[in-house]
Design an enzyme around this catalytic site. Structure first.
Site, PDB file in Angstrom:
ATOM      1  N   ARG A  18      47.953  51.745  31.063  1.00 40.44           N
ATOM      2  CA  ARG A  18      47.309  51.480  29.799  1.00 40.44           C
ATOM      3  C   ARG A  18      46.434  52.644  29.152  1.00 40.44           C
ATOM      4  O   ARG A  18      46.469  52.828  27.997  1.00 40.44           O
ATOM      5  CB  ARG A  18      46.587  50.026  29.884  1.00 40.44           C
ATOM      6  CG  ARG A  18      47.467  48.793  29.999  1.00 40.44           C
ATOM      7  CD  ARG A  18      46.738  47.801  30.555  1.00 40.44           C
ATOM      8  NE  ARG A  18      45.628  47.626  29.578  1.00 40.44           N
ATOM      9  CZ  ARG A  18      44.485  46.977  29.990  1.00 40.44           C
ATOM     10  NH1 ARG A  18      44.309  46.692  31.431  1.00 40.44           N
ATOM     11  NH2 ARG A  18      43.213  46.824  29.302  1.00 40.44           N
ATOM     12  N   LYS A  70      41.415  40.478  39.495  1.00 45.03           N
ATOM     13  CA  LYS A  70      40.643  41.156  40.458  1.00 45.03           C
ATOM     14  C   LYS A  70      39.578  40.087  40.639  1.00 45.03           C
ATOM     15  O   LYS A  70      39.133  39.873  42.011  1.00 45.03           O
ATOM     16  CB  LYS A  70      39.811  42.602  39.729  1.00 45.03           C
ATOM     17  CG  LYS A  70      41.114  43.613  39.820  1.00 45.03           C
ATOM     18  CD  LYS A  70      40.315  45.027  39.675  1.00 45.03           C
ATOM     19  CE  LYS A  70      39.661  45.078  38.339  1.00 45.03           C
ATOM     20  NZ  LYS A  70      40.488  45.251  37.024  1.00 45.03           N
ATOM     21  N   HIS A 117      30.487  39.568  36.070  1.00 45.12           N
ATOM     22  CA  HIS A 117      31.376  40.438  35.575  1.00 45.12           C
ATOM     23  C   HIS A 117      30.797  40.763  34.385  1.00 45.12           C
ATOM     24  O   HIS A 117      30.613  40.139  33.509  1.00 45.12           O
ATOM     25  CB  HIS A 117      32.682  40.401  35.711  1.00 45.12           C
ATOM     26  CG  HIS A 117      33.676  41.659  35.164  1.00 45.12           C
ATOM     27  ND1 HIS A 117      33.875  42.656  35.901  1.00 45.12           N
ATOM     28  CD2 HIS A 117      34.114  41.756  33.822  1.00 45.12           C
ATOM     29  CE1 HIS A 117      34.371  43.455  35.205  1.00 45.12           C
ATOM     30  NE2 HIS A 117      34.583  43.068  33.863  1.00 45.12           N
ATOM     31  N   SER A 155      43.685  41.803  33.417  1.00 45.99           N
ATOM     32  CA  SER A 155      43.207  42.876  34.424  1.00 45.99           C
ATOM     33  C   SER A 155      41.977  42.429  35.050  1.00 45.99           C
ATOM     34  O   SER A 155      41.734  42.546  36.468  1.00 45.99           O
ATOM     35  CB  SER A 155      42.902  44.227  33.637  1.00 45.99           C
ATOM     36  OG  SER A 155      42.560  45.160  34.464  1.00 45.99           O
ATOM     37  N   ASP A 163      47.594  45.542  39.200  1.00 42.35           N
ATOM     38  CA  ASP A 163      46.616  46.021  37.992  1.00 42.35           C
ATOM     39  C   ASP A 163      46.180  47.210  38.110  1.00 42.35           C
ATOM     40  O   ASP A 163      46.133  47.919  36.964  1.00 42.35           O
ATOM     41  CB  ASP A 163      45.399  44.980  38.231  1.00 42.35           C
ATOM     42  CG  ASP A 163      44.092  45.389  37.317  1.00 42.35           C
ATOM     43  OD1 ASP A 163      44.651  45.346  36.086  1.00 42.35           O
ATOM     44  OD2 ASP A 163      43.283  45.783  37.517  1.00 42.35           O
TER      45      ASP A 163
END
Length: 429
Positions: free
Chosen positions: A173, A192, A87, A188, A166
């Site tokens: 947000r 995931k 990620h 967050s 989320d």
């Protein structure tokens, strides 16, 4: 009607006062928000309280696990392969997922890369790949498992069933000024990624002008928080802190970045893109139990390219098809001779977005051929009149605002400040 075990206002007051919430309180809050009992104004107040007062490690873990529990969890146990994911916190010209996934998969490791779309100045991996004729971002879980078993790498859209809490909180947000909050960012991202079911995870956490969090210290804190969350959840997790002061590579924009990624897979490409791809591949393969693997060799001998072609074809894409080219170009030339001294990543990302490579709202379309080609990077010697960058768009009316965003974003001087390595630090649990 069942009586709720907690009062939302009490929990908001607790965080407003800087105190901690219990595991049971956090579990209830996330569940009640997901089912609509806790309303958006209340969750917005809670998010602001967290933004101002933070959360401790146990609270962040509880928030993450509660968001995972709000939806489905995937499992790759039936594959019979080690799974490892990557990620990135996003940046300008960050196309690393494209060459990285097939590179790692060429070693027999499964790479389930559930990716997203671009918003604002950071590009989305799915938008880039959708510039390849025929390629499909959305595939069923069954198809994903089949491709992972056969090819070893999948880059696709995440299903809506993963961490729905989320998704609701992220949208809230975004409109309440609580995005830049490490506990909320970390929970967050990691809710995931953990729900995706990967066995190992490498985080590419950017710092610098084009990064989500420009400060090195804040990026480091975010990386450590996410590594801790992964470790606590039983996922082998590490992070690399990487430089995003200047754009990554020589292209910004969807089809332009696909071309550059293919060049890397062919054994060429810009040195910084190759260096980061190899560094992340090495880290992923190490976590997958292959510390002696040689990713650079797999780029050089064509193994990674073979896997790329199979990966693209498996999702309906034609790896041999011509990529889209924008109808209009505008070349910016050097006003004087010297050395390209500075090149600020964020304004270049904004310029590419204004050219049509990105979107302001989630439902906006993107132009596949729009973006910027860079002909020089900081430290390069340039001569007066030499092309510095080429702007691409289908709509020439977009050039003016894109050029405005580049004003003051670069300079030519006698020399450039020496740059450090692209990977500055490794963080592990």
């Amino acid at each position: 009607m069942a009586v709720e075990p907690f009062d939302t206002v009490d929990l908001i007051r607790t965080k407003r006062s800087g105190d901690t919430l219990s595991t049971a309180e956090i579990d209830w809050l996330v569940d009640a928000y997901t089912r609509g009992y806790v309303e958006d104004p209340q969750m917005a107040a809670f998010a602001m309280a967290v933004f101002l007062n933070g959360m401790d490690r146990r609270e962040v873990k509880d928030l993450t696990l509660a968001m995972i529990a709000s939806g489905e969890r995937m499992s790759f146990g039936s594959l019979g392969k080690t799974t490892v994911d990557k990620h990135s916190t996003g940046g300008v010209g960050d196309k690393i997922t494209l060459p990285l996934a097939p590179l790692v998969a060429s070693f027999g490791v499964a790479v389930p890369q559930l990716s997203g779309r671009g918003l604002g100045h950071t590009g989305g991996t799915l938008d880039k790949l959708e510039s390849i004729p025929g390629w499909q971002a959305s595939i069923s879980n069954e198809r994903m498992m089949s491709v992972l078993s056969d090819v070893g790498a999948v880059i696709c859209a995440a299903g809506s069933g993963l961490a729905p809490a989320d998704k609701k909180l992220y949208a809230l947000r975004d409109i309440t000024g609580t995005v830049e909050c490490i506990p909320l960012i970390a929970s967050s991202i990691m809710s995931k990624k953990i729900a995706e079911g990967t066995g190992a995870l490498v985080l590419d956490v950017k710092f610098g002008s084009g990064a989500f969090m420009p400060s090195y210290e804040a990026s480091r804190e975010l990386a450590q928080t996410m590594v801790d969350l992964g470790t606590d959840a039983g996922v082998a997790t590490s992070a690399l802190l990487t430089d995003m002061e200047v754009p990554l590579g020589l292209t910004i924009g969807n089809a332009l970045e696909v071309r550059e990624s293919v060049a890397v897979l062919e054994g060429g490409g810009p040195a910084d893109v190759v260096a980061l791809t190899v560094a992340l591949a090495t880290e992923m393969l190490t976590l997958a139990g292959l510390p002696d693997a040689d990713p650079a060799a797999a780029l050089a001998d064509g193994r990674a390219m073979d896997t790329w072609r199979r990966m693209i074809a498996a999702q309906g894409g034609d790896p041999d098809a011509a990529l889209p080219v924008a109808r209009e170009q505008h070349v910016v030339t050097a006003p004087a001779s010297g050395v390209l001294a500075t090149q600020d990543a964020l304004p270049f990302g904004i310029a590419a977005w204004r050219l049509g490579a990105g979107r302001a709202r989630a439902q906006d379309p993107v132009q596949a051929g729009a973006g910027i080609e860079l002909h020089a990077k900081p430290g390069d010697t340039v001569t007066e009149g030499q092309p510095l960058w080429t702007l691409h768009t289908d709509e020439p009316s977009r050039f003016e605002r894109a050029l405005e965003s580049l004003e003051g974003a670069w300079s030519i001087g006698a020399s450039a400040e020496p740059r450090g390595p692209i990977v500055r630090e490794r963080i592990q649990g």
